[in-house]
Design a protein around this motif. Sequence first.
Motif, short mmCIF file in Angstrom:
data_model
loop_
_atom_site.label_atom_id
_atom_site.label_comp_id
_atom_site.label_asym_id
_atom_site.label_seq_id
_atom_site.Cartn_x
_atom_site.Cartn_y
_atom_site.Cartn_z
N GLY A 1 0.79 -1.23 0.00
CA GLY A 1 0.00 0.00 0.00
C GLY A 1 0.82 1.28 0.00
O GLY A 1 0.25 2.36 0.13
N PHE A 2 2.13 1.19 -0.14
CA PHE A 2 2.97 2.38 0.02
C PHE A 2 2.86 3.39 -1.12
O PHE A 2 2.93 4.58 -0.90
CB PHE A 2 4.44 1.97 0.16
CG PHE A 2 4.81 1.56 1.57
CD1 PHE A 2 3.90 0.91 2.39
CD2 PHE A 2 6.07 1.82 2.07
CE1 PHE A 2 4.23 0.53 3.68
CE2 PHE A 2 6.42 1.45 3.36
CZ PHE A 2 5.50 0.80 4.17
N CYS A 3 2.80 2.90 -2.35
CA CYS A 3 2.85 3.81 -3.51
C CYS A 3 2.35 3.04 -4.72
O CYS A 3 1.89 1.91 -4.59
CB CYS A 3 4.29 4.29 -3.75
SG CYS A 3 5.37 2.94 -4.26
N ALA A 4 2.48 3.64 -5.90
CA ALA A 4 1.98 2.97 -7.12
C ALA A 4 2.87 1.80 -7.54
O ALA A 4 2.43 0.92 -8.27
CB ALA A 4 1.89 3.99 -8.25
N VAL A 5 4.14 1.79 -7.09
CA VAL A 5 5.06 0.75 -7.57
C VAL A 5 4.59 -0.65 -7.17
O VAL A 5 4.57 -1.57 -8.01
CB VAL A 5 6.49 0.99 -7.00
CG1 VAL A 5 7.41 -0.19 -7.31
CG2 VAL A 5 7.07 2.27 -7.56
N PHE A 6 4.18 -0.80 -5.92
CA PHE A 6 3.88 -2.16 -5.44
C PHE A 6 2.60 -2.74 -6.04
O PHE A 6 2.60 -3.91 -6.45
CB PHE A 6 3.89 -2.18 -3.90
CG PHE A 6 5.27 -1.92 -3.37
CD1 PHE A 6 6.22 -2.92 -3.33
CD2 PHE A 6 5.65 -0.65 -2.98
CE1 PHE A 6 7.52 -2.68 -2.88
CE2 PHE A 6 6.94 -0.39 -2.53
CZ PHE A 6 7.88 -1.40 -2.48
N PRO A 7 1.49 -1.97 -6.14
CA PRO A 7 0.34 -2.51 -6.86
C PRO A 7 0.67 -2.84 -8.31
O PRO A 7 0.19 -3.85 -8.85
CB PRO A 7 -0.70 -1.39 -6.78
CG PRO A 7 -0.26 -0.52 -5.67
CD PRO A 7 1.21 -0.66 -5.55
N ASN B 1 17.08 -2.83 -1.26
CA ASN B 1 17.09 -1.37 -1.22
C ASN B 1 16.35 -0.89 -2.49
O ASN B 1 16.96 -0.61 -3.52
CB ASN B 1 18.54 -0.86 -1.20
CG ASN B 1 18.64 0.63 -0.94
OD1 ASN B 1 17.70 1.36 -1.19
ND2 ASN B 1 19.78 1.07 -0.43
N VAL B 2 15.01 -0.86 -2.36
CA VAL B 2 14.18 -0.57 -3.55
C VAL B 2 14.46 0.82 -4.13
O VAL B 2 14.70 0.95 -5.33
CB VAL B 2 12.68 -0.75 -3.24
CG1 VAL B 2 11.83 -0.42 -4.45
CG2 VAL B 2 12.41 -2.17 -2.77
N PRO B 3 14.45 1.90 -3.30
CA PRO B 3 14.66 3.22 -3.93
C PRO B 3 15.98 3.34 -4.65
O PRO B 3 16.04 3.95 -5.73
CB PRO B 3 14.57 4.21 -2.75
CG PRO B 3 14.53 3.41 -1.51
CD PRO B 3 14.16 2.01 -1.86
N LYS B 4 17.04 2.75 -4.09
CA LYS B 4 18.34 2.86 -4.75
C LYS B 4 18.34 2.06 -6.05
O LYS B 4 18.79 2.55 -7.10
CB LYS B 4 19.45 2.36 -3.82
CG LYS B 4 20.82 2.58 -4.37
CD LYS B 4 21.88 2.28 -3.34
CE LYS B 4 23.26 2.55 -3.92
NZ LYS B 4 24.33 2.17 -3.05
N CYS C 1 8.45 5.04 -9.34
CA CYS C 1 9.03 5.33 -8.02
C CYS C 1 9.49 6.79 -7.97
O CYS C 1 10.06 7.29 -8.92
CB CYS C 1 10.22 4.40 -7.78
SG CYS C 1 11.16 4.82 -6.30
N HIS C 2 9.19 7.47 -6.87
CA HIS C 2 9.68 8.85 -6.74
C HIS C 2 10.63 8.96 -5.55
O HIS C 2 10.78 10.04 -4.97
CB HIS C 2 8.52 9.84 -6.64
CG HIS C 2 7.55 9.50 -5.54
ND1 HIS C 2 7.85 9.67 -4.22
CD2 HIS C 2 6.32 8.97 -5.59
CE1 HIS C 2 6.83 9.27 -3.49
NE2 HIS C 2 5.89 8.83 -4.29
N SER C 3 11.23 7.84 -5.17
CA SER C 3 12.26 7.82 -4.12
C SER C 3 11.80 8.44 -2.81
O SER C 3 12.54 9.22 -2.20
CB SER C 3 13.54 8.53 -4.60
OG SER C 3 14.18 7.74 -5.56
N CYS C 4 10.59 8.08 -2.37
CA CYS C 4 10.13 8.61 -1.08
C CYS C 4 10.86 7.92 0.07
O CYS C 4 10.85 8.39 1.19
CB CYS C 4 8.63 8.44 -0.93
SG CYS C 4 8.15 6.76 -0.49
N GLN C 5 11.45 6.77 -0.21
CA GLN C 5 12.28 6.01 0.74
C GLN C 5 11.47 5.28 1.81
O GLN C 5 12.04 4.68 2.72
CB GLN C 5 13.34 6.92 1.39
CG GLN C 5 14.17 7.65 0.35
CD GLN C 5 15.19 8.62 0.93
OE1 GLN C 5 15.44 8.60 2.11
NE2 GLN C 5 15.76 9.44 0.09
N GLY C 6 10.13 5.35 1.69
CA GLY C 6 9.27 4.69 2.69
C GLY C 6 9.53 3.20 2.78
O GLY C 6 9.61 2.63 3.88
#
Length: 390
Positions: free
Chosen positions: A36-42, A83-86, A62-67
Motif C-alpha cells: 500500500g505504500f505507492c503505485a510501484v507495489f500494486p 534497497n528498492v529506492p536505490k 518510483c519517486h524515491s520517497c524512501q518509505g
Amino acid sequence: MQDFDLVKMLSDLPSAPELEARRVMEVCNACRYCEGFCAVFPAMTLQRHFASGDLSHLANLCHSCQGCYYACQYAPPHEFGINVPKALSELRLESYEQHAWPRPVAALYRKNALIISILSAACITGVLLLAAIFNGDALFAKHASVPGGGFYNVIPYQAMIAVAATTFLYSALALAISLVRFSRTIGLGIKVLYQHVPVLRALRDAATLRYLGGSDGEGCNDADETFSTTRRKFHHALAYGFGLCFAATATGTIYDHMFGWPAPYALFSLPVVLGTVGGIGMVVGAIGLLWLKLAGEDAPRSPALLGPDVALLVLLLAIAATGLLLLAVRSTEVMGVALAVHLGVVLAFFLVMPYSKFVHGIFRLTALVRHHADREASNGFASSPPTKKG
Ligand code: SF4
Ligand code: SF4
C-alpha cells in the motif's frame, strides 16, 4: 547454420541496474509487505515476470520517497540487502539514457553538474557578446521601465526570438522523441490517449503529488526515517512556480504579438505578477529541495542520480533568482547585464532540458498512465488511496 551476432547478443544482455531491480522486485513480489505504500507495489503485483520494459515502468513510477527502505525487514545489513529506492533510481537513470535523442549525447546525464556549469557560463558569455556587438552602449545605460524601453535596446527583438525559438523547439523535439521511445519500451500505445480515464487519473496523481503525501497524509521519509510532507510542499512550490513563470512568458508573448504591447510591463500587470509569484515559488522550492537532498541519508539513494538532481535544482534556482533580480533592477544601469545573465541561464536550461532530470516529469506521468491503464484492464482500480501497513 544460424548467424551468430555476438555484438547484438552482448547489447541485449541485461545491465547491472536491471539485474538488481529484477532481483529486488522478485523478493518484494513474494513479500508484498509494502503493497500500500505507492503505485510501484500494486503495479508490481500485476506482473509475474519482470521484462525489461516492465522494470523501466516500475522504476519511473518510483519517486524515491524512501518509505519502503525504512520499513523493509530485508534492507541492509540483512543478507538480502533489499534497497528498492536505490535499485529503482539506478535503473531510472539508465532509462533516461536509453531513450535519449540523439543517442550519443545520453552520456550527458551523468555529467550534468559539469555540463550545466560550462553551458551556463558559455550562454551568459554568448548573450553578453551579442548585446555588446549589437549596442554596447545600451548594455550599461540607464533604462526606462516603460513599454518599448529597455530589453530590446539591449538584445534585438529578432535575435532574442530566433535564439529562444530555435533552442526551445529543439528541446521540445528531443523530449518528444524520448517520450515516444519510452512509451514503446513500457508497452504504452497511442491508443491509451483515447481512454481518458487513465490519462485523467495520471494527471490528477501528478498534479497533486499524491504519493508524496504518504498513504494517510503523514508524508514520506524525506531525509530519514521520520515522516514529513516537507518535500511535497517544496516540490509543489517549485513545480507550480515554474508553471506560473511559463504562464508569465506566454502572457507577455500574447501581449506583444496580439495586442502590440511590448515589454517591460507595469508592476501589477499580469505577466509581472505571474512571474514574481512564480519566481518566489521556484526560489523557495529549489532551496528547500536542495536542502533536503544534501541533508538526507545516503543509503537509500543512488549517488549517480544525486549530481543530475542537484544540477537541475541549481539551474532552476538561478533562472528564478536572476529573473527576480532583473525585475528589481530593470530601470537601472545594471539592467543590461542582468538581462544577459538571465537569458544566458534560460538558454542553458533549454539546451540541457532533454538531458537532465527534467525528463523525470514526463516519464513519470507516462508511467502513471500505464499504471492506471493496467489497473483499468485488470479491473482492479481502487478509487481510494492505498494504506500503509504497520
Ligand atoms: S521493500 Fe522489503 S518489506 Fe517492502 S515489499 Fe520489498 S522486501 Fe517486502
Ligand atoms: S521509494 Fe517510495 S515511491 Fe519508491 S518504491 Fe519505495 S515506497 Fe514506492
